[in-house]
Design a protein around this motif. Structure first.
Motif, mmCIF file in Angstrom:
data_model
loop_
_atom_site.group_PDB
_atom_site.id
_atom_site.type_symbol
_atom_site.label_atom_id
_atom_site.label_comp_id
_atom_site.label_asym_id
_atom_site.label_seq_id
_atom_site.Cartn_x
_atom_site.Cartn_y
_atom_site.Cartn_z
ATOM 1 N N ALA A 193 65.005 45.920 -22.031
ATOM 2 C CA ALA A 193 64.688 45.764 -20.603
ATOM 3 C C ALA A 193 63.435 46.561 -20.238
ATOM 4 O O ALA A 193 62.612 46.105 -19.437
ATOM 5 C CB ALA A 193 65.872 46.199 -19.749
ATOM 6 N N ALA A 194 63.270 47.752 -20.851
ATOM 7 C CA ALA A 194 62.119 48.615 -20.541
ATOM 8 C C ALA A 194 60.809 47.982 -20.991
ATOM 9 O O ALA A 194 59.735 48.367 -20.534
ATOM 10 C CB ALA A 194 62.303 49.981 -21.192
ATOM 11 N N LYS A 195 60.902 47.019 -21.908
ATOM 12 C CA LYS A 195 59.679 46.358 -22.418
ATOM 13 C C LYS A 195 59.239 45.181 -21.561
ATOM 14 O O LYS A 195 58.172 44.615 -21.780
ATOM 15 C CB LYS A 195 59.918 45.862 -23.851
ATOM 16 C CG LYS A 195 60.010 47.011 -24.842
ATOM 17 C CD LYS A 195 60.073 46.485 -26.265
ATOM 18 C CE LYS A 195 60.361 47.612 -27.234
ATOM 19 N NZ LYS A 195 61.441 47.298 -28.160
ATOM 20 N N ILE A 196 60.072 44.761 -20.586
ATOM 21 C CA ILE A 196 59.674 43.640 -19.720
ATOM 22 C C ILE A 196 58.432 44.048 -18.932
ATOM 23 O O ILE A 196 58.371 45.153 -18.381
ATOM 24 C CB ILE A 196 60.817 43.254 -18.753
ATOM 25 C CG1 ILE A 196 62.063 42.827 -19.528
ATOM 26 C CG2 ILE A 196 60.368 42.138 -17.809
ATOM 27 C CD1 ILE A 196 63.288 42.597 -18.665
ATOM 28 N N ALA A 197 57.453 43.155 -18.911
ATOM 29 C CA ALA A 197 56.188 43.463 -18.244
ATOM 30 C C ALA A 197 56.404 43.840 -16.785
ATOM 31 O O ALA A 197 57.130 43.154 -16.058
ATOM 32 C CB ALA A 197 55.257 42.261 -18.350
ATOM 33 N N GLY A 198 55.808 44.935 -16.368
ATOM 34 C CA GLY A 198 55.794 45.322 -14.962
ATOM 35 C C GLY A 198 56.992 46.124 -14.480
ATOM 36 O O GLY A 198 57.132 46.393 -13.289
ATOM 37 N N VAL A 199 57.851 46.537 -15.414
ATOM 38 C CA VAL A 199 59.084 47.216 -15.017
ATOM 39 C C VAL A 199 58.882 48.730 -14.926
ATOM 40 O O VAL A 199 58.206 49.317 -15.771
ATOM 41 C CB VAL A 199 60.189 46.863 -16.035
ATOM 42 C CG1 VAL A 199 61.277 47.892 -16.051
ATOM 43 C CG2 VAL A 199 60.748 45.482 -15.734
ATOM 44 N N GLY A 200 59.437 49.365 -13.897
ATOM 45 C CA GLY A 200 59.380 50.825 -13.762
ATOM 46 C C GLY A 200 60.593 51.453 -14.407
ATOM 47 O O GLY A 200 60.784 51.353 -15.616
ATOM 48 N N LYS A 201 61.461 52.043 -13.589
ATOM 49 C CA LYS A 201 62.644 52.706 -14.147
ATOM 50 C C LYS A 201 63.727 51.703 -14.561
ATOM 51 O O LYS A 201 63.945 50.699 -13.879
ATOM 52 C CB LYS A 201 63.243 53.615 -13.084
ATOM 53 C CG LYS A 201 62.928 55.092 -13.340
ATOM 54 C CD LYS A 201 63.550 55.952 -12.267
ATOM 55 C CE LYS A 201 62.609 57.093 -11.919
ATOM 56 N NZ LYS A 201 62.868 57.685 -10.621
ATOM 57 N N VAL A 202 64.413 52.015 -15.660
ATOM 58 C CA VAL A 202 65.578 51.237 -16.064
ATOM 59 C C VAL A 202 66.796 52.158 -15.946
ATOM 60 O O VAL A 202 66.952 53.094 -16.730
ATOM 61 C CB VAL A 202 65.437 50.734 -17.516
ATOM 62 C CG1 VAL A 202 66.663 49.918 -17.911
ATOM 63 C CG2 VAL A 202 64.162 49.901 -17.675
#
Lengths: 249, 286
Positions: B47-56
């Motif tokens: 999930a952290a690798k999805i483009a444009g994502v901040g905190k997981v």
């Protein structure tokens, strides 16, 4: 146990909805209205639980215009024992509906509330889940099988990959999916009998619920139409077209 | 605006529906994610690798093992103290959880959005997609479910979100998982397939009711919403409930013996004739 079954009066599922020319909504003048099909399944499930001796009383509830009385009479003709009509001419959103139903559930203390998973007019799919949250009860949504087992109910749910079964502590909320059952038609003698079954009249104010909408509908339009396609005359011609657009090599 | 997107996952894999919800959320503002489940370390990293994502935000606990709404909703509602919008894919999991969160926050959910018109304005289908409403929310926090076929998928790679553990809110003791019959299949899940062939013996309501097809292959208003590259409808007349589920497909091919069948109104390519003759001919020539 007592069962509470909320039902909604909606456009009949066979009628093709038409968007009003002024873009304010869907034209419901002189359109056939019926009980929401998923709610019909909820009424049927309640009746089957009563026939099995699991349920003792079925209370149908509707929130809507005075004409929603007809929808409640349908539920009574199918086999509900009594009805509550909460009359309002305003369009009441699922959150406010859930609040009214929560207040009724606190008064009536049902063992289960069974209702349709969505209404075929606004397609919200929210009321049951919201009601469960407000009451702090378990929820079995999109049910295709309901089995009461002592102090719990096992609900089989239609999920994206197939089926899933959950065990819920009672009291609980169940929302119905299409395959749960096939609703019965009310017989003529039962339609006559339903006319004398008790129907209590209430208003949202009786339950202290503010029904002011949180969502404002700015406009309603028809979906964009697909451009007219091409009729082909043979399988060969079809294959040629598919090749042209690059679907097949 | 800070959005919290609920990550849809199964068997340790992130599901594509999440990526469409991320795209919808990115039109509103910052995108943060919530991964709730048991043993979801790999999902959180993906999930952290999805483009444009901040905190997981990751809540790894047995209570979230089967995405029970009774347990996930209070967790999401508590995280919403620091977010402005809860954005959820319109899957059976999302549709189960989101309204429960909305009620806990005293918010009217906006279901199944097709577009983001502004920070509080959205379009959504009503009446089985026979009408599209533009709605404006007056709630200070938004709860939104996202129709996956209406938004491009965000890139699954290229992002650099930070994974942060959140403490579990515990088991509410209201519900428990008994079992599942999930169709094990080599076929892709219907909503992510590129080409769908839908036959009268495959996917219409009557066919499903008659036991011809498992319900997860069903297309329509209350079943799956699909928009593949190519949708081939064989012997399907095109009831409005069915059309609601597939009319956003890129190319629609229809074969039907009734030339007035409603399916031809949405088909790009139509062929009138007996499917029992035409389909064998087609498969042979391909």
């Amino acid at each position: 146990m007592k069962l509470l079954v909320p039902v909604k009066r909606v456009i009949d599922y066979n009628v093709k909805p038409r968007v009003k020319a002024d873009g304010t909504g869907v034209d419901l003048a002189n359109v056939k209205m019926s009980m929401n099909p998923f709610d019909e399944i909820a009424v049927e499930e309640a009746i089957r639980l009563k026939e099995k001796g699991v349920a003792t009383e079925i209370v149908a509830v509707s929130i809507g215009p005075a004409k929603a009385q007809e929808t409640l009479r349908t539920a009574l003709a199918m086999g509900a024992d009594r009805a509550i009509l909460v009359t309002t001419d305003d369009a009441v959103e699922p959150l406010a509906v859930a609040k009214i139903l929560a207040a009724i559930a606190k008064e009536e203390e049902p063992g289960m509330v069974i209702l349709g998973k969505q209404a075929i007019d606004d397609d919200s799919n929210q009321t049951g889940q919201m009601l469960a949250a407000l009451l702090g009860w378990a929820q079995g949504t999109f049910a295709s099988k309901v089995e009461v087992d002592g102090e719990a109910v096992n609900v089989t749910r239609e999920v994206d990959g197939g089926l899933e079964t959950l065990r819920l502590k009672l009291p609980a909320i169940v929302t119905t999916d299409l395959r749960l059952n096939e609703p019965r038609y009310a017989s003529l003698p039962n339609i006559m009998k339903a006319k004398s079954k008790p129907l209590a009249q209430k208003t949202p104010a009786d339950y202290g619920v503010d029904t002011a909408p949180r969502l404002q509908t700015l406009s309603v339009r028809e979906p964009s139409k697909r451009e007219a396609g091409v009729k082909v005359n043979s399988v060969d011609e079809l294959i040629d077209h598919l090749r042209t657009v690059g679907v097949i090599g | 605006m800070k959005c919290l997107v609920l990550v849809e996952h199964e068997g340790g894999h992130l599901k594509d529906a999440t990526l469409s919800a991320v795209t919808a959320a990115s039109k509103l503002g910052e995108v943060h994610l919530l991964v709730a489940g048991q043993g979801v370390g790999a999902v959180a990293n993906a999930a952290a690798k999805i483009a444009g994502v901040g905190k997981v935000h990751v809540a790894d606990d047995a209570a979230y093992g089967h995405a029970l709404a009774e347990n996930v909703a209070p967790l999401a509602a508590s995280l919403m103290a620091h977010h402005d919008a809860f954005v959820v894919p319109s899957t059976t999991t999302g549709k189960n959880v989101a309204p429960r969160v909305a009620a806990l926050l005293d918010v009217m959910q906006i279901s199944d959005i097709l577009s983001v018109e502004g920070e509080d304005t959205f379009t959504r289908p009503i009446y089985a997609g026979n009408a599209i409403a533009t709605v404006k929310s007056s709630d200070s926090k938004k709860v939104i479910t996202v129709r996956g076929t209406a938004f491009e998928k965000a890139a699954a790679e290229g992002g650099s979100g930070t994974v942060e553990a959140v403490s579990a809110a515990g088991d509410q003791g209201l519900s428990s998982f008994v079992g599942a019959e999930i169709a094990a299949s080599e076929r892709p899940e219907l909503t992510s397939a590129k080409i769908i062939v839908s036959a009268a013996v495959g996917a219409s309501r009557a066919a499903v009711d008659a036991g011809y097809a498992p319900n997860d292959y069903q297309v329509g208003q209350t079943g799956k919403i699909v928009a593949p590259e190519v949708y081939i409808a064989i012997g399907i007349s095109g009831a409005i409930q069915h059309l609601a589920g597939m009319k956003d497909s890129k190319l629609i091919v229809a074969i039907n013996k009734d030339e007035d069948a409603p399916i031809f109104q949405v088909a790009d390519l139509g062929l009138v004739g007996d499917l029992f003759k035409l389909v064998p001919e087609l498969t042979e020539k391909l």
